[in-house]
Design an enzyme around this catalytic site. Structure first.
Site, PDB file in Angstrom:
ATOM      1  N   HIS A   1     -72.681 -11.263  71.572  1.00  0.00           N
ATOM      2  CA  HIS A   1     -73.747 -11.802  72.426  1.00  0.00           C
ATOM      3  C   HIS A   1     -73.208 -12.238  73.787  1.00  0.00           C
ATOM      4  O   HIS A   1     -73.979 -12.333  74.762  1.00  0.00           O
ATOM      5  CB  HIS A   1     -74.424 -12.992  71.726  1.00  0.00           C
ATOM      6  CG  HIS A   1     -75.875 -13.121  72.036  1.00  0.00           C
ATOM      7  ND1 HIS A   1     -76.407 -12.854  73.278  1.00  0.00           N
ATOM      8  CD2 HIS A   1     -76.930 -13.501  71.269  1.00  0.00           C
ATOM      9  CE1 HIS A   1     -77.719 -13.072  73.260  1.00  0.00           C
ATOM     10  NE2 HIS A   1     -78.060 -13.455  72.053  1.00  0.00           N
ATOM     11  N   ALA A   2     -71.915 -12.512  73.888  1.00  0.00           N
ATOM     12  CA  ALA A   2     -71.344 -12.850  75.202  1.00  0.00           C
ATOM     13  C   ALA A   2     -71.384 -11.666  76.141  1.00  0.00           C
ATOM     14  O   ALA A   2     -71.306 -11.820  77.366  1.00  0.00           O
ATOM     15  CB  ALA A   2     -69.901 -13.324  75.036  1.00  0.00           C
TER      16      ALA A   2
END
Length: 469
Positions: free
Chosen positions: A138-139
């Site tokens: 998700h980063a």
């Protein structure tokens, strides 16, 4: 790295993996030269050159007082990221999803770019059924950016899409620890001033939301955090994940909105809430107060932070205290205008601004303490589950020549909410992915089937009542 992107690294633990997963079914019969795993992997290696985020890895230092940085991985090796699994001639859909659940239960290696693709073959070895199980941290992406990156990798016909030479040449350079430490020091020095700017704005949020509610005529207000009822899946997580899929006819969903009003998202909230309510009733755990979902909202058109994640979120009541699906839908529609106005009253960059100045050591250590003490089992429930909707392509897509027939996304889970449902629209239908903590909800397929049954029931009741708009 933006503060919001970095926060997904700080929040990650062995039990709480911040990874976006996806099951992508491929029709390999459309590949002109025929399918082979080696050809698919080499083709993906060429395409990744035009997707800069997929060529970057994390660079950090113990002396860095700021957030980590992205650097080019000049040792990039496609073999580290694209793998093959063969389930054999008897491989079933259930075995496929069980395999995907096991893969979703493992973290990504932070020493390399944070993504993987597992090519899963089953059936006749001479003409296998092929599924790609994709994993991206998700980063690196949010839902909207994920759809954009897919468009970069895919095409609207079976031919290979042309590469953008500018993207191929784009890179962020090698690791430079001195620059990293200097940049972190600058961030640290600027935090007190940033705090003084952000605090008044944050304290004014409740009043801004009240004014937004008044502008819509005083409708139902957005549910407040920590007011959701506790259910069997609102507990601390374990590392184990289970996944299930469902597909809804987009035209059928639009029939409901034509007769009852609202949006596609309102229909999804209605039927997902109904499916979860039925599941909890079967387990003797249905709460009397309505359950609350957190619904991510893209702010990509409003933000210029440059981060991969440009999202906000709103809290939405699922009206699960109403057993009748039509009444539940009407309440959700009636509240949606107020809820969206209230969510829109908060500056889109506020969450990212707080993430940029938040001390990393505090988030890291705080998350470890929170998890080890299992505080999610003690404090009031923030929200019950995540429901996310991502707009997808309206035309068929081809992945390296193979037509994408279905694409089921799965968002990450957070402690205290062991269930998430994500949908994407593609080629006339809605593909849904249900992911759960296997310890809390071992059978998410029951919920997935309930979503489909809930839509059929809602359509039938809509036809019977033909409510005036």
């Amino acid at each position: 790295m933006s503060g919001l992107d970095a926060s997904f690294l700080y929040l990650e633990t062995d039990e709480q993996m911040m990874v976006i997963n996806g099951v992508v079914h491929l029709d390999v019969s459309t590949i002109s030269e025929g399918y082979s795993f080696e050809r698919l992997r080499s083709g993906l290696a060429r395409r990744v050159k035009a997707v800069p985020p997929f060529r970057r890895r994390i660079h950090d230092s113990r002396l860095n007082l700021g957030h980590p940085a992205w650097v080019e991985d000049f040792d990039f090796d496609i073999a580290r990221h694209v793998h093959r699994i063969t389930l054999g001639p008897d491989g079933s859909e259930d075995e496929l999803l069980a395999t995907c659940g096991r893969l979703a239960s493992t973290p990504l290696d932070r020493s390399h770019p944070l993504w993987q693709v597992w090519i899963i073959e089953r059936g006749d070895p001479a003409a296998p059924t092929v599924t790609a199980f994709c994993r991206v941290h998700h980063a690196l992406i949010d839902g909207m950016l994920g759809a954009e990156l897919l468009a970069t990798l895919a095409a609207t016909d079976a031919s290979a899409p042309a590469q953008d030479p500018e993207l191929v040449r784009t890179h962020v350079g090698r690791a430079n620890t001195v620059q990293l430490i200097a940049g972190g020091a600058r961030d640290l020095i600027g935090r007190p001033l940033a705090f003084l700017r952000l605090l008044p704005e944050t304290l004014a949020v409740p009043m801004a939301m009240k004014r937004a509610r008044d502008r819509t005529g005083g409708g139902r207000s957005m549910p407040a955090p920590f007011t959701a009822p506790r259910t069997l899946f609102n507990r601390s997580l374990t590392p184990h994940r289970a996944v299930a899929t469902a597909t809804l006819d987009l035209e059928a969903v639009k029939q409901v909105t034509t007769h009852l009003g609202g949006t596609v998202n309102d229909v999804l909230l209605t039927v997902i809430g109904g499916a979860v309510r039925s599941y909890l009733e079967d387990h003797g755990d249905a709460p009397d107060p309505p359950m609350v979902a957190i619904v991510p909202m893209s702010t990509r058109e409003d933000l210029t932070t440059g981060g991969a994640n440009q999202v906000s979120a709103m809290f939405a009541s699922l009206a699960t205290d109403l057993p009748d699906p039509v009444e539940r839908h009407q309440r959700i529609v009636a509240a949606s205008a107020t809820v969206k106005e209230q969510a829109g009253s908060i500056r889109p960059a506020l969450l990212d601004n707080w993430g940029r100045m938040s001390p990393r050591w505090l988030l890291d250590a705080g998350m470890q303490v929170y998890e080890s003490l299992r505080l999610a089992d003690v404090h009031p429930v923030i929200y019950n589950l995540i429901i996310s909707t991502v707009p997808g392509p309206r035309t068929p897509l081809y992945f390296l020549g193979a037509r994408i027939t279905h694409m089921h996304p799965f968002g990450p889970l957070l402690h205290g909410a062991g269930l998430s449902v994500t949908s994407v629209s593609i080629d006339g239908h809605l593909d849904l992915g249900v992911i759960s903590c296997e310890h809390l909800v071992p059978d998410p397929d029951v919920i997935a089937r309930g979503i489909g049954a809930g839509l059929e029931e809602l359509i039938e009741l809509t036809r019977e009542r033909e409510l005036p708009r």
